[in-house]
Design a protein around this motif. Sequence first.
Motif, mmCIF file in Angstrom:
data_model
loop_
_atom_site.group_PDB
_atom_site.id
_atom_site.type_symbol
_atom_site.label_atom_id
_atom_site.label_comp_id
_atom_site.label_asym_id
_atom_site.label_seq_id
_atom_site.Cartn_x
_atom_site.Cartn_y
_atom_site.Cartn_z
ATOM 1 N N SER A 78 0.850 -1.332 0.043
ATOM 2 C CA SER A 78 -0.164 0.098 -0.034
ATOM 3 C C SER A 78 1.056 1.302 0.062
ATOM 4 O O SER A 78 1.991 1.263 0.529
ATOM 5 N N CYS A 79 0.304 2.375 -0.645
ATOM 6 C CA CYS A 79 1.135 3.716 -0.549
ATOM 7 C C CYS A 79 1.223 4.293 0.964
ATOM 8 O O CYS A 79 1.985 4.896 1.343
ATOM 9 N N TYR A 130 4.747 4.485 2.575
ATOM 10 C CA TYR A 130 5.566 5.566 2.527
ATOM 11 C C TYR A 130 5.405 6.656 3.800
ATOM 12 O O TYR A 130 6.263 7.429 3.918
ATOM 13 N N SER A 138 4.630 14.021 -2.796
ATOM 14 C CA SER A 138 4.286 13.480 -4.113
ATOM 15 C C SER A 138 4.898 14.300 -5.270
ATOM 16 O O SER A 138 4.877 15.488 -5.239
ATOM 17 N N VAL A 159 5.165 10.111 -5.552
ATOM 18 C CA VAL A 159 5.830 9.273 -4.711
ATOM 19 C C VAL A 159 6.626 8.269 -5.404
ATOM 20 O O VAL A 159 5.952 7.570 -6.301
ATOM 21 N N GLU A 179 9.370 4.643 -6.033
ATOM 22 C CA GLU A 179 9.390 3.690 -5.219
ATOM 23 C C GLU A 179 10.782 3.608 -4.145
ATOM 24 O O GLU A 179 10.953 2.806 -3.304
ATOM 25 N N ARG A 187 2.283 -1.546 -4.440
ATOM 26 C CA ARG A 187 2.052 -0.674 -3.548
ATOM 27 C C ARG A 187 0.659 0.060 -4.027
ATOM 28 O O ARG A 187 0.894 1.127 -5.100
ATOM 29 N N PHE A 221 -2.183 2.534 -4.560
ATOM 30 C CA PHE A 221 -2.737 3.793 -4.067
ATOM 31 C C PHE A 221 -4.295 3.457 -3.637
ATOM 32 O O PHE A 221 -4.384 2.887 -2.906
ATOM 33 N N ASN A 247 4.872 1.069 -7.824
ATOM 34 C CA ASN A 247 3.672 1.884 -7.252
ATOM 35 C C ASN A 247 2.404 1.480 -8.331
ATOM 36 O O ASN A 247 2.843 1.570 -9.673
ATOM 37 N N ALA A 302 0.840 9.115 -6.840
ATOM 38 C CA ALA A 302 1.989 7.876 -7.329
ATOM 39 C C ALA A 302 2.913 8.523 -8.545
ATOM 40 O O ALA A 302 2.406 9.479 -9.281
#
Length: 339
Positions: free
Chosen positions: A124-125, A128, A134, A136, A138, A176, A178, A261, A302
């Motif tokens: 998941s985002c 981070y 942003s 974002v 990896e 990951r 969003f 992402n 992302a």
Amino acid sequence: MKVLLTGGAGFIGSHCAVELYNEGFEPYILDNFVNSKPAVADRIRKITGKDIPLFEGDILDTAYLEQILEENKIEAVMHFAALKSVGESVGMPLEYYKNNVAGTLSILEAIKRCSVKNFLFSSSCTVYGENALSPVTEGLPLGGTTNPYGTSKFMVELILRDFKRAFKDFQLISLRYFNPIGAHPSGHIGEDSRTKPTNLMPLIMKAVSGQIKELSVFGNDYPTHDGTCIRDYIHVVDLARAHVAAIKRAKFSPDEVVTYNIGTGHGFSVMEMLETFEKTTGETVPFKIVGRRPGDLTEIYADPSKALNELGWKAEKTLEDMCKDSWNWQTLNPEGYPD
Ligand code: NAD
Ligand code: WQD
């Protein structure tokens, strides 16, 4: 290729089962139905014409996992099974760590013993953390998570890193996500959580269908163009197709967990979401502005260019598609799946 989907009866897993089947894979589902219903199997059949094998069981039951892997000659595992409510996790940290972290350890033990060398994790985002700038990428440092759910995802990423260091011939992929929303355009499968919804789209559905009086918009004093928070919403079918792209095309890495992402790269504010929903569906979303929700980031979206460059994947569907398909699912299934 035979792929076991843990948590495959859930929102994202069920869409992945359909897209995997469409692309010639053989999906198998394992789920304990803590947040889903067996009826999803009939709906997947309606879309694909195929009975996907569905096993009822818990990922904490390592022996059962090994039995499924061996008896069915499974070649890859996509691990969706988790408890996923951020708010609930604050009051139930032990349940969240046991299910999400110990549950993943159980699966890693099983794939190691059975030599199933392809493993994909639903990250998941949220990994981070709260200071992420942003768009974002990896390579940003992970951590700084603010609740047990987010921390469970972060902990699993650390465990995968160490597993990979020790067992280099395993291919580990972490996607990951969003903010997944939408539903299959057929309206046969969609999001049907048993826990009280706290995410934006399910609450828009409830407000529009009159199940709640109005949507509370959490704050309009953020430093964004309209004062409301910005997120990278992604259609669940695009997200599912990212899994197919990852399992087909992610290059084997001998050294590290391969991370991507999975977002559109575009941020939309809460107010933009409400306007788009109204324009697309012709419905009115009753709402009121209330105070900020603790823990909300001002904006996160992302940079999805790694997935484009390495997997040839990018999100195709628009915010309008997401609103239209969410509403179609809701109107066709006002009570969710049948018991
Ligand atoms: P979901 O709740 O709809 O699906 C999860 C499924 O796992 C459910 O069917 C549930 O019954 C099953 N499950 C849970 N614990 C289990 C266990 N111990 N044994 C067997 N089955 C179990 O959730 P989803 O939205 O489809 O999410 C799938 C994955 O994606 C989760 O790992 C979630 O953390 C992750 N994720 C979701 C989002 C989101 O906003 N939906 C965002 C980022 C990451
Ligand atoms: C989106 C926006 C809210 C509800 C969560 C998890 C994250 C990931 C995705 C799993 C925010 C606003 C919401 C409401 C509102 N899940 N909102 N009124 O918080 O971005 O992410 O789901 O990994 O880890 O934290 O998603 O849908 O809850 O909120 O105004 O009633 O909608 O403030 O700006 P979030 P969300």
